[in-house]
Design a protein around this motif. Structure first.
Motif, PDB file in Angstrom:
ATOM      1  N   LEU A 232      31.786  34.358  86.224  1.00 30.21           N
ATOM      2  CA  LEU A 232      31.559  32.916  86.259  1.00 30.21           C
ATOM      3  C   LEU A 232      32.467  32.261  85.242  1.00 30.21           C
ATOM      4  CD1 LEU A 232      29.897  30.307  86.972  1.00 30.21           C
ATOM      5  CD2 LEU A 232      28.363  30.984  85.091  1.00 30.21           C
ATOM      6  N   GLU A 233      33.218  31.290  85.690  1.00 28.43           N
ATOM      7  CA  GLU A 233      34.030  30.483  84.788  1.00 28.43           C
ATOM      8  C   GLU A 233      33.424  29.093  84.718  1.00 28.43           C
ATOM      9  OE1 GLU A 233      38.063  30.555  86.081  1.00 28.43           O
ATOM     10  OE2 GLU A 233      38.324  32.714  85.706  1.00 28.43           O
ATOM     11  N   THR A 234      32.993  28.687  83.530  1.00 24.88           N
ATOM     12  CA  THR A 234      32.330  27.398  83.351  1.00 24.88           C
ATOM     13  C   THR A 234      32.619  26.865  81.963  1.00 24.88           C
ATOM     14  OG1 THR A 234      30.189  26.263  83.345  1.00 24.88           O
ATOM     15  CG2 THR A 234      30.206  28.545  82.584  1.00 24.88           C
ATOM     16  N   GLN A 235      32.628  25.546  81.858  1.00 23.67           N
ATOM     17  CA  GLN A 235      32.791  24.895  80.564  1.00 23.67           C
ATOM     18  C   GLN A 235      31.440  24.625  79.912  1.00 23.67           C
ATOM     19  OE1 GLN A 235      35.866  24.374  79.173  1.00 23.67           O
ATOM     20  NE2 GLN A 235      36.545  25.520  80.976  1.00 23.67           N
ATOM     21  N   VAL A 236      30.355  24.966  80.583  1.00 23.04           N
ATOM     22  CA  VAL A 236      29.028  24.737  80.035  1.00 23.04           C
ATOM     23  C   VAL A 236      28.765  25.743  78.915  1.00 23.04           C
ATOM     24  CG1 VAL A 236      26.558  24.728  80.550  1.00 23.04           C
ATOM     25  CG2 VAL A 236      28.190  23.869  82.246  1.00 23.04           C
ATOM     26  N   PRO A 237      28.394  25.289  77.738  1.00 24.49           N
ATOM     27  CA  PRO A 237      28.105  26.242  76.657  1.00 24.49           C
ATOM     28  C   PRO A 237      26.812  27.001  76.930  1.00 24.49           C
ATOM     29  CG  PRO A 237      27.588  24.010  75.956  1.00 24.49           C
ATOM     30  CD  PRO A 237      28.252  23.884  77.296  1.00 24.49           C
ATOM     31  N   ALA A 238      26.795  28.269  76.531  1.00 27.73           N
ATOM     32  CA  ALA A 238      25.604  29.084  76.719  1.00 27.73           C
ATOM     33  C   ALA A 238      24.513  28.656  75.748  1.00 27.73           C
ATOM     34  CB  ALA A 238      25.932  30.555  76.521  1.00 27.73           C
ATOM     35  N   LEU A 239      23.283  28.596  76.244  1.00 29.23           N
ATOM     36  CA  LEU A 239      22.142  28.346  75.365  1.00 29.23           C
ATOM     37  C   LEU A 239      21.935  29.526  74.429  1.00 29.23           C
ATOM     38  CD1 LEU A 239      19.485  26.711  74.699  1.00 29.23           C
ATOM     39  CD2 LEU A 239      18.383  28.143  76.431  1.00 29.23           C
ATOM     40  N   SER A 240      22.111  30.743  74.961  1.00 28.68           N
ATOM     41  CA  SER A 240      21.939  31.966  74.185  1.00 28.68           C
ATOM     42  C   SER A 240      22.600  33.099  74.952  1.00 28.68           C
ATOM     43  CB  SER A 240      20.445  32.269  73.963  1.00 28.68           C
ATOM     44  OG  SER A 240      19.788  32.485  75.212  1.00 28.68           O
ATOM     45  N   HIS A 241      22.499  34.288  74.404  1.00 27.77           N
ATOM     46  CA  HIS A 241      22.991  35.476  75.087  1.00 27.77           C
ATOM     47  C   HIS A 241      21.914  36.562  75.029  1.00 27.77           C
ATOM     48  CE1 HIS A 241      26.907  33.519  74.576  1.00 27.77           C
ATOM     49  NE2 HIS A 241      27.356  34.337  75.535  1.00 27.77           N
ATOM     50  N   THR A 242      21.871  37.370  76.077  1.00 27.40           N
ATOM     51  CA  THR A 242      21.008  38.537  76.036  1.00 27.40           C
ATOM     52  C   THR A 242      21.562  39.531  75.020  1.00 27.40           C
ATOM     53  OG1 THR A 242      22.220  39.598  77.838  1.00 27.40           O
ATOM     54  CG2 THR A 242      20.321  38.234  78.439  1.00 27.40           C
ATOM     55  N   VAL A 243      20.750  40.534  74.705  1.00 25.47           N
ATOM     56  CA  VAL A 243      21.147  41.557  73.733  1.00 25.47           C
ATOM     57  C   VAL A 243      21.265  42.893  74.453  1.00 25.47           C
ATOM     58  CG1 VAL A 243      20.523  42.767  71.612  1.00 25.47           C
ATOM     59  CG2 VAL A 243      19.990  40.325  71.868  1.00 25.47           C
ATOM     60  N   LYS A 244      22.410  43.551  74.322  1.00 29.16           N
ATOM     61  CA  LYS A 244      22.616  44.861  74.932  1.00 29.16           C
ATOM     62  C   LYS A 244      21.829  45.914  74.153  1.00 29.16           C
ATOM     63  CE  LYS A 244      27.342  43.836  76.465  1.00 29.16           C
ATOM     64  NZ  LYS A 244      28.773  44.252  76.364  1.00 29.16           N
ATOM     65  N   THR A 245      21.044  46.694  74.869  1.00 29.75           N
ATOM     66  CA  THR A 245      20.267  47.725  74.169  1.00 29.75           C
ATOM     67  C   THR A 245      21.154  48.856  73.677  1.00 29.75           C
ATOM     68  OG1 THR A 245      19.800  48.910  76.222  1.00 29.75           O
ATOM     69  CG2 THR A 245      18.242  47.201  75.559  1.00 29.75           C
ATOM     70  N   SER A 246      22.303  49.045  74.321  1.00 32.33           N
ATOM     71  CA  SER A 246      23.176  50.157  73.956  1.00 32.33           C
ATOM     72  C   SER A 246      23.862  49.937  72.614  1.00 32.33           C
ATOM     73  CB  SER A 246      24.227  50.384  75.045  1.00 32.33           C
ATOM     74  OG  SER A 246      24.985  49.197  75.257  1.00 32.33           O
ATOM     75  N   THR A 247      24.209  48.670  72.324  1.00 32.37           N
ATOM     76  CA  THR A 247      25.000  48.385  71.121  1.00 32.37           C
ATOM     77  C   THR A 247      24.376  47.340  70.210  1.00 32.37           C
ATOM     78  OG1 THR A 247      26.286  46.636  72.209  1.00 32.37           O
ATOM     79  CG2 THR A 247      27.106  48.905  72.415  1.00 32.37           C
ATOM     80  N   GLY A 248      23.421  46.564  70.722  1.00 31.25           N
ATOM     81  CA  GLY A 248      22.894  45.447  69.953  1.00 31.25           C
ATOM     82  C   GLY A 248      23.779  44.224  69.999  1.00 31.25           C
ATOM     83  N   GLY A 249      24.889  44.298  70.732  1.00 29.81           N
ATOM     84  CA  GLY A 249      25.810  43.179  70.835  1.00 29.81           C
ATOM     85  C   GLY A 249      25.373  42.163  71.871  1.00 29.81           C
ATOM     86  N   ALA A 250      26.140  41.064  71.958  1.00 26.44           N
ATOM     87  CA  ALA A 250      25.833  39.994  72.899  1.00 26.44           C
ATOM     88  C   ALA A 250      26.092  40.455  74.322  1.00 26.44           C
ATOM     89  CB  ALA A 250      26.659  38.757  72.585  1.00 26.44           C
ATOM     90  N   GLY A 251      25.144  40.127  75.208  1.00 26.24           N
ATOM     91  CA  GLY A 251      25.265  40.483  76.609  1.00 26.24           C
ATOM     92  C   GLY A 251      25.569  39.271  77.462  1.00 26.24           C
ATOM     93  N   GLU A 252      24.745  39.033  78.470  1.00 23.89           N
ATOM     94  CA  GLU A 252      24.991  37.956  79.421  1.00 23.89           C
ATOM     95  C   GLU A 252      24.675  36.585  78.813  1.00 23.89           C
ATOM     96  OE1 GLU A 252      26.532  38.423  82.022  1.00 23.89           O
ATOM     97  OE2 GLU A 252      26.192  40.509  82.632  1.00 23.89           O
ATOM     98  N   ALA A 253      25.465  35.604  79.197  1.00 21.64           N
ATOM     99  CA  ALA A 253      25.194  34.220  78.805  1.00 21.64           C
ATOM    100  C   ALA A 253      23.971  33.712  79.551  1.00 21.64           C
ATOM    101  CB  ALA A 253      26.399  33.341  79.108  1.00 21.64           C
ATOM    102  N   VAL A 254      23.175  32.911  78.853  1.00 21.73           N
ATOM    103  CA  VAL A 254      22.013  32.251  79.446  1.00 21.73           C
ATOM    104  C   VAL A 254      22.274  30.753  79.380  1.00 21.73           C
ATOM    105  CG1 VAL A 254      19.527  31.890  79.340  1.00 21.73           C
ATOM    106  CG2 VAL A 254      20.493  34.110  78.686  1.00 21.73           C
ATOM    107  N   PHE A 255      22.260  30.092  80.531  1.00 22.79           N
ATOM    108  CA  PHE A 255      22.581  28.670  80.602  1.00 22.79           C
ATOM    109  C   PHE A 255      21.316  27.856  80.846  1.00 22.79           C
ATOM    110  CE2 PHE A 255      26.330  30.988  82.118  1.00 22.79           C
ATOM    111  CZ  PHE A 255      27.297  30.496  81.254  1.00 22.79           C
ATOM    112  N   ARG A 256      21.241  26.712  80.217  1.00 24.97           N
ATOM    113  CA  ARG A 256      20.133  25.777  80.432  1.00 24.97           C
ATOM    114  C   ARG A 256      20.735  24.401  80.716  1.00 24.97           C
ATOM    115  NH1 ARG A 256      15.196  25.672  78.084  1.00 24.97           N
ATOM    116  NH2 ARG A 256      15.165  27.900  78.585  1.00 24.97           N
ATOM    117  N   ILE A 257      20.522  23.930  81.926  1.00 22.64           N
ATOM    118  CA  ILE A 257      20.972  22.590  82.317  1.00 22.64           C
ATOM    119  C   ILE A 257      19.766  21.860  82.869  1.00 22.64           C
ATOM    120  CG2 ILE A 257      22.501  21.244  83.804  1.00 22.64           C
ATOM    121  CD1 ILE A 257      24.401  23.566  83.871  1.00 22.64           C
ATOM    122  N   GLY A 258      19.212  20.951  82.070  1.00 18.12           N
ATOM    123  CA  GLY A 258      17.990  20.282  82.475  1.00 18.12           C
ATOM    124  C   GLY A 258      16.891  21.313  82.657  1.00 18.12           C
TER     125      GLY A 258
END
Length: 433
Positions: free
Chosen positions: A380-406
């Motif tokens: 997905l290519e979007t200019q909308v900023p992510a509300l947050s990101h999921t956390v990868k259990t394998s590394t503890g790093g940032a996973g998928e973007a979570v978007f909130r629009i309304g």
């Protein structure tokens, strides 16, 4: 026949993917069902496609068992309930027996389930014994026996059996002229397979099965805690759920939880240009394959108008993976064709050949983490900023973007709802119930 008190259970595993675990599990399930046994099949690890097929083979819903995503207690409860209600429990493993953390072997050991090893013997004979003993001893695990797959002849089966030494050959499956199709990018669902029922029956017919060895397996002993009461956080609310060939990735446990929390579920089909039901208080757009139905969805004006209206009215909308793709600006499929979508999330989705996201993740919420996973071949290519990101259990790093629009909550992340009922209730607008 008189029913034993309890159920015989095996975890169907292999040295790797591609050995025929799903074919063997489906064949065994169908064979036992045709003998009049009550069969319950589970799938180890996050998956949507294999459970659909195994549900057809066993004529019963297929739930997920996963020590992290589902949790030890819920896995134990589901196995315990199945052991009380049926005669046979089959748990299909994931990848190789020891792959992943937790692995299928970890699950087998946690609940005392013996392993039934599937070995592709198409290019081997006596070496099958080395593979079986290695699978048993590496962990180790309790080995119920072996089912040899893609056997050329009865003589070939006897060579395999002699190599196993102290491990029984519970059965063998001959090479199939029309086997279950291999997944290509995961794009095979039961509805894609012509004559599936006949194919399942043929697999069951082709499975040579040692019933005496099966009947010698011990009954599964479980001592499970009672199910906890689920608070009625969605009482009085109607949740509209898209469900058709484009939106088919639905954990049965997710639907069960929504009902247990008091929600009324209304299903509708965007592919048939059905609008969001007018009495809906919230909308769930699960994953699936919208990219395979781009032309139809792009012309489904009533569906698109209704989801835009629901968004404008502030109805909570939860869009997972394929659901998110369907409310983006457009989808470009593998052939390069661009299909306009509902446009609630500004941006473009493009299919690609390489895997873009895979693995167990947790989505942060005010009510705590919601566990789940991700698996997708698009970006997905979007200019909308992510509300947050999921956390990868394998590394503890940032996973998928979570978007909130309304009122829209959208991500590639697939949530396993029972892992956090209060968080799920809040997503569907029931936090104040």
């Amino acid at each position: 026949m008189e029913r034993d008190s309890g159920a015989r259970a095996v975890l169907v595993a292999a040295m790797s993917s591609g050995q025929g675990k799903t074919s063997v599990t489906a064949a065994l399930a169908r064979k036992l069902v045709r003998q009049g046994q009550r069969v319950r099949v589970f799938k180890c690890g996050p998956d949507f496609i294999d459970p659909m097929l195994l549900e057809r083979a066993s004529s019963a819903p297929v739930h997920t068992l996963d020590l992290w995503m589902v949790g030890v207690d819920e896995c134990r409860r589901r196995l315990h309930d199945a052991a009380r209600e049926c005669d046979a429990i089959l748990v299909e493993g994931v990848m190789g027996l020891y792959d992943g953390s937790p692995s299928a072997a970890d699950l087998a050991r946690e609940f005392g389930i013996p392993v039934l090893a599937v070995i592709d013997a198409s290019a081997m004979a006596q070496t099958a014994g080395a593979v079986a003993r290695g699978l048993r001893d590496y962990g180790p695990v309790d080995m119920a026996g072996v089912i040899a797959n893609r056997i050329a002849s009865e003589g070939h089966a006897k060579m395999v059996a002699s190599s196993l030494r102290d491990i029984p050959l519970l059965g063998w499956l001959q090479r199939q002229d029309t086997p279950l199709p291999e997944r290509h990018l995961g794009l095979v669902t039961p509805d894609d397979v012509d004559g599936l029922e006949a194919l399942l029956d043929k697999l069951a017919d082709g499975l040579q099965f040692e019933e005496a060895a099966w009947n010698a397996l011990p009954l599964l002993a479980q001592s499970a805690p009672e199910w906890e009461d689920v608070p009625s956080l969605l009482a009085g609310r109607t949740v509209a759920i898209a469900r058709d060939a484009a939106f088919c990735f639905l954990y049965p446990a997710n639907l069960d939880l929504l009902r247990q929390m008091g929600a009324t579920l209304r299903f509708f089909s965007p592919l048939n240009d059905e609008p969001v039901p007018p009495d809906a208080d919230a909308v769930f757009l699960p994953g699936g394959y919208p990219e395979l139905h781009g032309a139809t969805l792009s012309q489904a004006a009533r569906w698109q108008d209704s989801i835009r209206a629901a968004h404008a009215q502030g109805l909570p909308i939860v869009a997972e993976c394929g659901g998110m793709m369907a409310v983006a600006g457009a989808i470009t499929d593998k052939e390069g064709r661009r299909w306009p979508m509902a446009g609630l999330l500004p941006g473009e989705v493009t299919m690609q050949a390489r895997l873009a996201g895979l693995g167990a993740q947790a989505m942060p919420t005010p009510q705590g983490p919601l566990r789940g996973h991700t698996f997708h071949y698009s970006r997905l290519e979007t200019q909308v900023p992510a509300l947050s990101h999921t956390v990868k259990t394998s590394t503890g790093g940032a996973g998928e973007a979570v978007f909130r629009i309304g009122s829209l909550n959208a991500s590639y992340f697939h949530g396993y709802f029972p892992s956090n009922p209060p968080a799920v209730a809040a997503l569907f607008g029931g936090a104040r119930s």
